[in-house]
Design a protein around this motif. Sequence first.
Motif, PDB file in Angstrom:
ATOM      1  N   MET A  39       0.956  -1.129   0.069  1.00  0.00           N
ATOM      2  CA  MET A  39      -0.031   0.050   0.101  1.00  0.00           C
ATOM      3  C   MET A  39       0.815   1.263  -0.062  1.00  0.00           C
ATOM      4  O   MET A  39       0.431   2.352  -0.681  1.00  0.00           O
ATOM      5  N   GLY A  40       1.951   1.338   0.714  1.00  0.00           N
ATOM      6  CA  GLY A  40       2.792   2.290   0.722  1.00  0.00           C
ATOM      7  C   GLY A  40       3.356   2.671  -0.605  1.00  0.00           C
ATOM      8  O   GLY A  40       3.450   3.683  -0.954  1.00  0.00           O
ATOM      9  N   LEU A  41       3.784   1.668  -1.298  1.00  0.00           N
ATOM     10  CA  LEU A  41       4.466   1.754  -2.848  1.00  0.00           C
ATOM     11  C   LEU A  41       3.269   2.090  -3.602  1.00  0.00           C
ATOM     12  O   LEU A  41       3.625   2.957  -4.438  1.00  0.00           O
ATOM     13  N   PHE A  42       2.081   1.571  -3.548  1.00  0.00           N
ATOM     14  CA  PHE A  42       1.040   2.237  -4.409  1.00  0.00           C
ATOM     15  C   PHE A  42       0.951   3.742  -4.154  1.00  0.00           C
ATOM     16  O   PHE A  42       0.577   4.503  -5.129  1.00  0.00           O
ATOM     17  N   TRP A  53      -3.824   4.840  -6.718  1.00  0.00           N
ATOM     18  CA  TRP A  53      -3.105   3.912  -6.155  1.00  0.00           C
ATOM     19  C   TRP A  53      -3.773   2.426  -6.649  1.00  0.00           C
ATOM     20  O   TRP A  53      -3.222   1.638  -6.647  1.00  0.00           O
ATOM     21  N   TYR A  54      -5.313   2.708  -6.610  1.00  0.00           N
ATOM     22  CA  TYR A  54      -6.076   1.437  -6.529  1.00  0.00           C
ATOM     23  C   TYR A  54      -5.835   0.739  -7.978  1.00  0.00           C
ATOM     24  O   TYR A  54      -6.112  -0.696  -8.201  1.00  0.00           O
ATOM     25  N   TYR A  55      -5.322   1.540  -8.935  1.00  0.00           N
ATOM     26  CA  TYR A  55      -4.970   0.838 -10.506  1.00  0.00           C
ATOM     27  C   TYR A  55      -3.725   0.084 -10.279  1.00  0.00           C
ATOM     28  O   TYR A  55      -3.589  -1.040 -10.812  1.00  0.00           O
ATOM     29  N   PHE A  56      -2.791   0.870  -9.615  1.00  0.00           N
ATOM     30  CA  PHE A  56      -1.522  -0.165  -9.340  1.00  0.00           C
ATOM     31  C   PHE A  56      -1.677  -1.395  -8.587  1.00  0.00           C
ATOM     32  O   PHE A  56      -1.453  -2.501  -8.897  1.00  0.00           O
ATOM     33  N   GLY A 129       3.228   2.978 -14.332  1.00  0.00           N
ATOM     34  CA  GLY A 129       2.450   4.169 -14.400  1.00  0.00           C
ATOM     35  C   GLY A 129       2.634   5.124 -15.866  1.00  0.00           C
ATOM     36  O   GLY A 129       1.976   5.312 -16.320  1.00  0.00           O
ATOM     37  N   ASN A 130       4.023   4.730 -16.258  1.00  0.00           N
ATOM     38  CA  ASN A 130       4.317   5.771 -17.168  1.00  0.00           C
ATOM     39  C   ASN A 130       3.952   5.047 -18.707  1.00  0.00           C
ATOM     40  O   ASN A 130       3.378   5.699 -19.454  1.00  0.00           O
ATOM     41  N   ILE A 131       3.832   3.721 -18.529  1.00  0.00           N
ATOM     42  CA  ILE A 131       3.283   2.994 -19.699  1.00  0.00           C
ATOM     43  C   ILE A 131       1.787   3.487 -19.885  1.00  0.00           C
ATOM     44  O   ILE A 131       1.146   3.648 -21.060  1.00  0.00           O
ATOM     45  N   THR A 158     -11.197  -7.527 -15.459  1.00  0.00           N
ATOM     46  CA  THR A 158     -10.873  -7.808 -14.273  1.00  0.00           C
ATOM     47  C   THR A 158     -10.202  -6.692 -13.570  1.00  0.00           C
ATOM     48  O   THR A 158     -10.334  -6.611 -12.310  1.00  0.00           O
ATOM     49  N   ILE A 159      -9.107  -6.064 -13.893  1.00  0.00           N
ATOM     50  CA  ILE A 159      -8.409  -4.955 -13.371  1.00  0.00           C
ATOM     51  C   ILE A 159      -9.446  -4.045 -13.058  1.00  0.00           C
ATOM     52  O   ILE A 159      -9.195  -3.510 -11.947  1.00  0.00           O
TER      53      ILE A 159
END
Length: 324
Positions: A39-42, A53-56, A129-131, A158-159
Amino acid sequence: MKKRIIPMLYLIVLIVSVSTISAAAEEEEVKNTIYEERMGLFKKTEALTQIPWYYFAAIDNFERNILDSNEPEQVVSIDIPDEIWFGIGNIGKNKDIGIVEMHDGKGKDGNGDGQADPNDPEDILYTMGNILLESGPTEDDIKIGLWNYYQRDLTVQTIKNTAKVFRKFQDINLTNRDFPVATNYNYSYRSTWGDRRGFGGLRIHEGTDIFADYGTPVKSTTYGVVEMMGWNLYGGWRIGIRDIYNIYHYYAHMSGFNDDVKIGQVVQPGDVLGSVGSTGYGPPGTSGKFPPHLHYGMYKDNGVNEFSFDPYPFLRKWERMAKD
């Protein structure tokens, strides 16, 4: 002699029990820690890219759940192909950010060390993210970015569904489950997956039948999104829910739906979806061709295709959880 053995046996049992409890508590603590780290990384990558963040979290969750369950769990499981990460001409897979960019690689440096490391969680998420940002920053743009990357409708759906669940509950550690029929009603079931069925041609039974009276509440077993509902020739009134583990949950032969349930709705364990019936095996409205029951099926998506598997062991586990 017996007076000495019995206390010793009790002592052994006590030691084993304490050790088991301690090991379980330690395992739970490790799991909680890894969820917190994720969660911290997202959240950090959200700040860097402005992508929620929820997409990552959803992308990472999808990719984790197409892996072999025997593989060791990573903090981040997104696996970007080498030819995309390093660039086609970067044969030596040099991680220096300047070299990667020179070869038109998409790998990025997410932690400021000058390296684009495909094994570094911060670099992986920043690169993903950049993609996605190549298509733009809006919700629709992100959907297009997901399609351009995965080239598969079910993966994108699904994502998106998983992101929707994470967004609603503001959490990624969603492990509760429930039994699909109310356990305070009379019901019975056994393992029926793989049995032969004849209506509509010879086929196997892709689920478990839970027999119960008309009107017995049918509940969501998991966190997910209602992906399908309505009439089906075989299943009668049925609902399909896509969960956060790339699994499609199929509820069939229902007598009707809860008025609040709609396609696209986020559900959680225990939400009432409708009630048990005996619909199906004919045109809309057909009912009574078999005793009332809920057909419950589970279908796993491995990123390439979707296949049925036996839900019975899971039902037994969720039944115990519901009754506890």
